[in-house]
Design an enzyme around this catalytic site. Structure first.
Site, PDB file in Angstrom:
ATOM      1  N   GLN A  80       0.842  -1.197   0.000  1.00 52.49           N
ATOM      2  CA  GLN A  80       0.000   0.000   0.000  1.00 52.49           C
ATOM      3  C   GLN A  80       0.879   1.249   0.000  1.00 52.49           C
ATOM      4  O   GLN A  80       1.536   1.543   1.011  1.00 52.49           O
ATOM      5  CB  GLN A  80      -0.877  -0.021   1.249  1.00 52.49           C
ATOM      6  CG  GLN A  80      -1.716   1.225   1.459  1.00 52.49           C
ATOM      7  CD  GLN A  80      -2.715   1.055   2.595  1.00 52.49           C
ATOM      8  OE1 GLN A  80      -2.537   0.215   3.468  1.00 52.49           O
ATOM      9  NE2 GLN A  80      -3.757   1.855   2.589  1.00 52.49           N
ATOM     10  N   GLY A  81       0.886   1.975  -1.117  1.00 56.80           N
ATOM     11  CA  GLY A  81       1.731   3.160  -1.221  1.00 56.80           C
ATOM     12  C   GLY A  81       0.959   4.448  -0.991  1.00 56.80           C
ATOM     13  O   GLY A  81       0.694   5.205  -1.937  1.00 56.80           O
ATOM     14  N   TYR A  82       0.598   4.683   0.232  1.00 55.27           N
ATOM     15  CA  TYR A  82      -0.108   5.919   0.590  1.00 55.27           C
ATOM     16  C   TYR A  82       0.837   6.918   1.262  1.00 55.27           C
ATOM     17  O   TYR A  82       1.096   7.986   0.745  1.00 55.27           O
ATOM     18  CB  TYR A  82      -1.266   5.620   1.565  1.00 55.27           C
ATOM     19  CG  TYR A  82      -2.555   5.116   0.930  1.00 55.27           C
ATOM     20  CD1 TYR A  82      -2.603   4.644  -0.375  1.00 55.27           C
ATOM     21  CD2 TYR A  82      -3.739   5.117   1.665  1.00 55.27           C
ATOM     22  CE1 TYR A  82      -3.788   4.183  -0.924  1.00 55.27           C
ATOM     23  CE2 TYR A  82      -4.934   4.659   1.114  1.00 55.27           C
ATOM     24  CZ  TYR A  82      -4.956   4.192  -0.173  1.00 55.27           C
ATOM     25  OH  TYR A  82      -6.128   3.739  -0.705  1.00 55.27           O
ATOM     26  N   SER A  83       1.348   6.536   2.452  1.00 51.08           N
ATOM     27  CA  SER A  83       2.084   7.497   3.287  1.00 51.08           C
ATOM     28  C   SER A  83       3.368   7.970   2.614  1.00 51.08           C
ATOM     29  O   SER A  83       4.044   7.221   1.906  1.00 51.08           O
ATOM     30  CB  SER A  83       2.446   6.858   4.620  1.00 51.08           C
ATOM     31  OG  SER A  83       1.287   6.414   5.272  1.00 51.08           O
TER      32      SER A  83
ATOM     33  N   SER B 283       4.498  -1.282   4.178  1.00 53.04           N
ATOM     34  CA  SER B 283       4.625  -2.632   4.734  1.00 53.04           C
ATOM     35  C   SER B 283       4.780  -3.658   3.616  1.00 53.04           C
ATOM     36  O   SER B 283       4.054  -3.611   2.622  1.00 53.04           O
ATOM     37  CB  SER B 283       3.391  -2.996   5.566  1.00 53.04           C
ATOM     38  OG  SER B 283       3.264  -2.119   6.651  1.00 53.04           O
TER      39      SER B 283
ATOM     40  N   GLU C 167     -10.884  -1.670   4.505  1.00 52.90           N
ATOM     41  CA  GLU C 167      -9.921  -1.998   5.542  1.00 52.90           C
ATOM     42  C   GLU C 167     -10.619  -2.322   6.861  1.00 52.90           C
ATOM     43  O   GLU C 167     -10.069  -2.973   7.726  1.00 52.90           O
ATOM     44  CB  GLU C 167      -8.971  -0.809   5.730  1.00 52.90           C
ATOM     45  CG  GLU C 167      -7.571  -1.213   6.116  1.00 52.90           C
ATOM     46  CD  GLU C 167      -6.579  -0.053   5.993  1.00 52.90           C
ATOM     47  OE1 GLU C 167      -6.986   1.068   5.643  1.00 52.90           O
ATOM     48  OE2 GLU C 167      -5.400  -0.291   6.258  1.00 52.90           O
TER      49      GLU C 167
ATOM     50  N   ASN D 281      -4.783   7.216  16.800  1.00 55.81           N
ATOM     51  CA  ASN D 281      -5.880   7.399  17.763  1.00 55.81           C
ATOM     52  C   ASN D 281      -6.412   8.834  17.746  1.00 55.81           C
ATOM     53  O   ASN D 281      -7.613   9.051  17.873  1.00 55.81           O
ATOM     54  CB  ASN D 281      -5.388   7.064  19.181  1.00 55.81           C
ATOM     55  CG  ASN D 281      -5.555   5.579  19.497  1.00 55.81           C
ATOM     56  OD1 ASN D 281      -5.772   4.773  18.595  1.00 55.81           O
ATOM     57  ND2 ASN D 281      -5.457   5.244  20.763  1.00 55.81           N
TER      58      ASN D 281
HETATM   59  C1  LIG Z   1       3.778  -0.504  11.458  1.00 50.80           C
HETATM   60  C2  LIG Z   1       3.300   0.484  10.447  1.00 50.80           C
HETATM   61  C3  LIG Z   1       2.940   0.050   9.195  1.00 50.80           C
HETATM   62  C4  LIG Z   1       2.517   0.958   8.234  1.00 50.80           C
HETATM   63  N1  LIG Z   1       2.208   0.496   6.983  1.00 50.80           N
HETATM   64  C5  LIG Z   1       1.875   1.392   6.018  1.00 50.80           C
HETATM   65  C6  LIG Z   1       1.655   0.956   4.677  1.00 50.80           C
HETATM   66  O1  LIG Z   1       1.765  -0.224   4.373  1.00 50.80           O
HETATM   67  N2  LIG Z   1       1.349   1.865   3.759  1.00 50.80           N
HETATM   68  C7  LIG Z   1       1.204   3.188   4.057  1.00 50.80           C
HETATM   69  O2  LIG Z   1       0.890   3.968   3.166  1.00 50.80           O
HETATM   70  N3  LIG Z   1       1.419   3.656   5.307  1.00 50.80           N
HETATM   71  C8  LIG Z   1       1.740   2.781   6.299  1.00 50.80           C
HETATM   72  N4  LIG Z   1       1.984   3.227   7.584  1.00 50.80           N
HETATM   73  C9  LIG Z   1       1.934   4.661   7.841  1.00 50.80           C
HETATM   74  C10 LIG Z   1       0.815   5.130   8.727  1.00 50.80           C
HETATM   75  O3  LIG Z   1      -0.410   5.122   8.060  1.00 50.80           O
HETATM   76  C11 LIG Z   1       1.181   6.539   9.242  1.00 50.80           C
HETATM   77  O4  LIG Z   1       2.274   6.379  10.108  1.00 50.80           O
HETATM   78  C12 LIG Z   1       0.064   7.219   9.981  1.00 50.80           C
HETATM   79  O5  LIG Z   1      -0.980   7.561   9.104  1.00 50.80           O
HETATM   80  C13 LIG Z   1       0.527   8.476  10.739  1.00 50.80           C
HETATM   81  O6  LIG Z   1       1.241   9.337   9.912  1.00 50.80           O
HETATM   82  P1  LIG Z   1       2.687   9.887  10.348  1.00 50.80           P
HETATM   83  O7  LIG Z   1       3.500   8.719  10.706  1.00 50.80           O
HETATM   84  O8  LIG Z   1       3.162  10.767   9.292  1.00 50.80           O
HETATM   85  O9  LIG Z   1       2.443  10.711  11.673  1.00 50.80           O
HETATM   86  P2  LIG Z   1       1.934  12.225  11.771  1.00 50.80           P
HETATM   87  O10 LIG Z   1       0.760  12.418  10.909  1.00 50.80           O
HETATM   88  O11 LIG Z   1       3.078  13.138  11.608  1.00 50.80           O
HETATM   89  O12 LIG Z   1       1.463  12.252  13.277  1.00 50.80           O
HETATM   90  C14 LIG Z   1       2.342  12.503  14.399  1.00 50.80           C
HETATM   91  C15 LIG Z   1       1.485  12.722  15.643  1.00 50.80           C
HETATM   92  O13 LIG Z   1       0.655  13.874  15.438  1.00 50.80           O
HETATM   93  C16 LIG Z   1      -0.698  13.560  15.620  1.00 50.80           C
HETATM   94  N5  LIG Z   1      -1.519  14.335  14.696  1.00 50.80           N
HETATM   95  C17 LIG Z   1      -1.333  14.533  13.365  1.00 50.80           C
HETATM   96  N6  LIG Z   1      -2.312  15.267  12.846  1.00 50.80           N
HETATM   97  C18 LIG Z   1      -3.167  15.533  13.852  1.00 50.80           C
HETATM   98  C19 LIG Z   1      -4.400  16.248  13.958  1.00 50.80           C
HETATM   99  N7  LIG Z   1      -4.988  16.811  12.910  1.00 50.80           N
HETATM  100  N8  LIG Z   1      -4.992  16.309  15.181  1.00 50.80           N
HETATM  101  C20 LIG Z   1      -4.423  15.729  16.269  1.00 50.80           C
HETATM  102  N9  LIG Z   1      -3.270  15.060  16.222  1.00 50.80           N
HETATM  103  C21 LIG Z   1      -2.652  14.955  15.034  1.00 50.80           C
HETATM  104  C22 LIG Z   1      -0.776  12.070  15.323  1.00 50.80           C
HETATM  105  O14 LIG Z   1      -1.888  11.457  15.965  1.00 50.80           O
HETATM  106  C23 LIG Z   1       0.539  11.564  15.885  1.00 50.80           C
HETATM  107  O15 LIG Z   1       0.411  11.320  17.259  1.00 50.80           O
HETATM  108  C24 LIG Z   1       2.422   2.336   8.553  1.00 50.80           C
HETATM  109  C25 LIG Z   1       2.766   2.768   9.833  1.00 50.80           C
HETATM  110  C26 LIG Z   1       3.209   1.857  10.775  1.00 50.80           C
HETATM  111  C27 LIG Z   1       3.574   2.364  12.135  1.00 50.80           C
END
Ligand SMILES: Cc1cc2nc3c(=O)[nH]c(=O)nc-3n(C[C@H](O)[C@H](O)[C@H](O)COP(=O)(O)OP(=O)(O)OC[C@H]3O[C@@H](n4cnc5c(N)ncnc54)[C@H](O)[C@@H]3O)c2cc1C
Lengths: 396, 389
Positions: free
Chosen positions: A131-134, A168, A251, A376
């Site tokens: 999944q290439g989102y993030s 992942s 999902e 969360n």
């Molecule tokens: C084990 C694992 C597997 C993953 N696998 C994939 C995958 O296969 N494909 C993929 O595309 N992605 C994947 N991800 C990525 C995952 O979806 C992102 O890590 C997640 O969406 C959070 O984005 P970020 O890491 O950039 O954190 P950030 O968005 O930078 O968040 C950092 C902190 O700020 C808080 N925050 C951010 N915005 C807000 C807001 N508006 N209000 C309140 N708090 C906020 C967050 O809750 C968090 O605590 C994976 C992540 C993990 C840990």
């Protein structure tokens, strides 16, 4: 309200349970209970062979319509399948992203050609997806993706450039679905496209990221003019967000019930340890074990409500929005409980340099449950805004 | 599997909701709770004569409506939501359930008919110790003449000072724990019983102390077998726990709803306080608690239904009841507590209703054992049995 399953469904239960008894043995004995979250890097070849066995038995993609090779299994049957699979110790499914995300997305939004091209590989368990989102600057704020997709008139192909992160199983996958910007001048969720990209090509580089578990299930993925044929965009340029969001809906479907059975397996293991080492006599631990039990049972009731209560189109009701926040928080607490029950032994690894046992690995991994798939905090924003109608967050 | 209300059940819930919104207003609740009886007699008569709620799950052969525990729970949830002050809970969820589970045909025919006709009832089993398990039964009963002699005190008896019919538990002198317990059903006016209202912190649910001083009852008052009533009594208590948990879910939901309404109108720093994320996230947590609690009581209601009508899930009653009571007790307290906090200063006034929910959260939490009590009950089941080979 009716909680029992029909006779036909119970017969279906016998069928899958029997098949698993007859097949998940012999050469596959060693992968029982393996390869789940936190253990996904283990027994990769054996688990691929298992996918092929599953396919031969007709047990992959059972929820898909028959015309695409599925069984058109009802929600109840999918629940039963997931329960029996986990109960039998079925190994972590190598093909789960394809089966539960790519497949349903293509069935809902894909062209005839895309379905013909990609669904059979998923069905056979041979072609794995990621999944290439993030991206580095698009996490919670997914609409901020910067990866570009440019249509090259000469080659009549899309060229994709940019960086994905936390992808992942990218290192095991043949394909990646990529959310990328088709309109370079666009911002936010407009101007995006949803692409099906082959991983095995010069323009794609996968670099593993070492996790706090010491293992590397996720990766950085670099795209440098990676090619993608004109037929491999799902929906039109500009419709990527709609497709991406549709996928996130899948999902949260029935696979959650299988997940609960995995949780139950972990919980049973924790109880076994607590009884063995005497922690089960500690009143504070007893309270927490019972609380975890309450939480897990209610998680099941939640999903039974969710699965019975949605619209006929599979859409979920408002109360389903609590689901991710609920299970992720519960599981994270379970991880901590497991370590507290192990006590001093919780620090001692199976072997050096960093070989975690099952509960230690579970404990560390649960710290990601409250992050991936919408943190969360993001879940609480969604509940407050969409379910409770509170004002939306200000945006920069 | 259809884990949701049928259309008919939705209708019952919606009818209850609409009726209670009209009759159990904040003013009505405050008026009723200020009285010693704790309820408005006219309203109770309306509930019995027009709505027929007291008869909801009493089988048709005894003059009831013959509906199930799911319907009952759907209504209780609404009663909790509107803080209904009435003898409904004690009459239907304590007395009628006791009769359904433990009485002989003659007793059922007699007393259930009285309840259907509008008489109130309750169950007295807890003595002075504050316990909720079998050891709570302190009063004694001894064979005497052609009946029994009951002596002892009961505390924390819901609506005990106003009930017309009493179901009481008593034990053989010298017996302990689950042994030696008997159940009796008798008119509250029986000679030797004195009843005293106990003023309570939560004024929407009344409690009483009962003293039995040489109370002589005929053998026809004995429910079931002398000295062997614990299996029935424990089921009665579990059914009562499921019912009170439903009240708690309704209260947890309403604590959220009235708080939400306030958050949407109160302005600070130039914007409604509902727009602050710290506030939104609390509200989201409150919704999670209410919804998870709802899942717990609906499941427990399905189990309770099979306890009364027979079915394989009946064996799950102790577990389902403890899950519901443990979770919903904490959920209600959490939601009502957050509700006060999010209201700010007005949350601390008598005028705003959130305080009423906060107090009912605590009284329902304590009643029949708090969350810790029910978790320990579950822990015994999970941790103390034989280790499987
Ligand atoms: C084990 C694992 C597997 C993953 N696998 C994939 C995958 O296969 N494909 C993929 O595309 N992605 C994947 N991800 C990525 C995952 O979806 C992102 O890590 C997640 O969406 C959070 O984005 P970020 O890491 O950039 O954190 P950030 O968005 O930078 O968040 C950092 C902190 O700020 C808080 N925050 C951010 N915005 C807000 C807001 N508006 N209000 C309140 N708090 C906020 C967050 O809750 C968090 O605590 C994976 C992540 C993990 C840990």
């Amino acid at each position: 309200m009716k909680l029992s399953f029909s006779a036909a469904d119970e017969q279906f239960r016998e069928e899958i349970a029997g098949w698993l008894r007859d097949n998940l043995c012999g050469e596959f004995e060693e992968i029982r209970f393996r390869g789940g979250p936190g253990d996904e890097h283990m027994y990769v070849e054996e688990r691929k062979a298992w996918e092929a066995r599953m396919h031969r038995g007709g047990w992959t993609c059972i929820g898909w319509p028959r015309e695409y090779g599925g069984r058109a299994a009802s929600i109840e049957q999918q629940v039963i399948f997931n329960e029996e699979y986990a109960r039998a110790g079925g190994p972590g499914r190598m093909g789960h992203i394809g089966e539960t995300l790519t497949g349903p997305t293509l069935i809902a939004f894909g062209s005839q050609e895309q379905k013909q091209r990609y669904l059979p590989g998923i069905l056979r368990g041979e072609e794995l997806w990621c999944q290439g989102y993030s991206e580095p600057n698009a996490g919670s704020d997914l609409a901020n993706v910067k990866t570009r997709a440019r249509f090259d008139e000469d080659s009549q192909q899309w060229q994709i450039s940019g960086q994905k992160v936390w992808t992942s199983l990218a290192h095991e996958s043949q394909y990646c679905f990529v959310l990328a910007r088709t309109d370079p001048d666009s911002v936010g969720h407009k101007g995006l496209g949803f692409f099906l990209v082959a991983m095995d090509q010069p323009g794609v580089e996968v670099r593993p990221i070492e996790q706090l578990t010491g293992t590397s299930e996720f990766n950085e993925v670099f795209f440098d003019e990676a090619v993608c044929s004109a037929q491999d965009i799902v929906g039109l340029p500009g419709e990527g967000w709609k497709v991406a969001m549709g996928l996130l809906g899948f999902e949260r479907g029935v696979s959650t019930l299988g997940q609960q059975m995995l949780f139950q397996n972990e919980f049973d293991e924790i109880i076994r340890v607590a009884r063995e080492n005497g922690a089960a006599q500690d009143p504070a631990i007893r309270q927490r074990i019972a609380d975890a039990h309450v939480g897990l049972r209610i998680m099941r009731f939640n999903s039974m409500r969710m699965l019975s209560g949605g619209g006929d189109d599979g859409s979920l009701q408002k109360e389903a929005m609590i689901y991710k926040l609920y299970w992720a928080t519960w599981h994270r607490n379970l991880g901590k409980l497991a370590m507290d029950i192990l006590g001093a032994e919780s620090e001692i690894l199976d072997a050096g340099p960093y070989e975690l046992n099952r509960l230690q690995s579970m404990y560390l991994f649960t710290r990601s449950d409250t992050i991936y798939g919408g943190t969360n905090q993001i879940q609480r924003n969604i509940i407050a805004e969409r379910a409770l109608g509170m004002p939306r967050e200000p945006r920069g | 599997m259809e884990f949701r209300f049928t259309e008919e059940q939705e209708m019952i819930r919606d009818t209850a909701q609409a009726f209670l919104a009209e009759v159990s207003t904040s003013e009505a609740v405050r008026a009723a709770m200020a009285t010693e009886s704790g309820y408005d007699l006219d309203l109770w008569q309306r509930i019995c004569d027009q709505m027929y709620w007291q008869a909801i799950h009493i089988p048709e052969q005894y003059g009831g409506m013959g509906l199930g525990y799911v319907e009952l729970v759907a209504m209780l949830e609404q009663m909790g939501r509107y803080l209904l002050c009435s003898p409904f809970y004690a009459t239907v969820c304590l007395a009628a359930n006791s009769l359904l589970l433990a009485a002989d045909e003659a007793q059922k025919t007699d007393y259930l008919a009285q309840i259907v006709a509008g008489s109130t009832g309750t169950l007295a089993y807890t003595g002075m110790s504050g316990r909720w398990d079998a050891a709570a039964v302190e009063a004694t009963c001894e064979p005497s003449g052609d009946g029994y002699l009951i002596n002892g005190s009961y505390r924390f008896v819901p609506d005990g000072h106003t009930a017309d019919i009493l179901v009481v538990a008593a034990r053989l002198p010298g017996s302990e724990g689950e042994q030696g317990i008997s159940l009796f059903v008798l008119p509250a006016e029986t000679a030797g019983i004195s009843r005293q209202w106990l003023p309570t912190m939560d004024q929407t649910r009344k409690q009483a102390q009962l003293v039995c001083d040489q109370v002589h009852v005929p053998s026809s008052a004995l429910m079931g077998e002398a000295g062997n009533a614990w299996p029935q009594l424990s089921k009665i208590i579990d059914l009562a726990a499921v019912a009170i948990a439903a009240d708690q879910v309704g209260g947890a939901q309403q604590s959220l709803d009235i708080t939400l309404a306030y958050l949407q109108e109160r302005v600070q720093f130039g914007r409604v306080i509902a727009s602050y994320q710290a506030v939104k996230h609390k509200a989201a947590d409150m919704m999670l608690k209410a919804e998870a609690g709802r899942s717990a009581i609906y499941y427990a209601a399905c189990v309770a239904d099979e306890v009364l009508t027979g079915g394989p899930m009946a064996a799950e009653l102790p577990e389902a009841a403890s899950i519901a009571k443990a979770y919903c007790s904490d959920a209600y307290f959490f939601n009502a507590g957050c509700g006060i906090q999010l209201h700010g200063g007005v949350g601390f006034t008598a005028e705003y209703d959130i305080q009423l929910y906060f107090k009912r959260a605590k009284s329902t939490e304590t009643f029949l054992g708090n969350a810790a009590y029910h978790r320990e009950r579950l822990a015994r089941q999970l941790l103390d049995g034989e280790v499987a080979a």
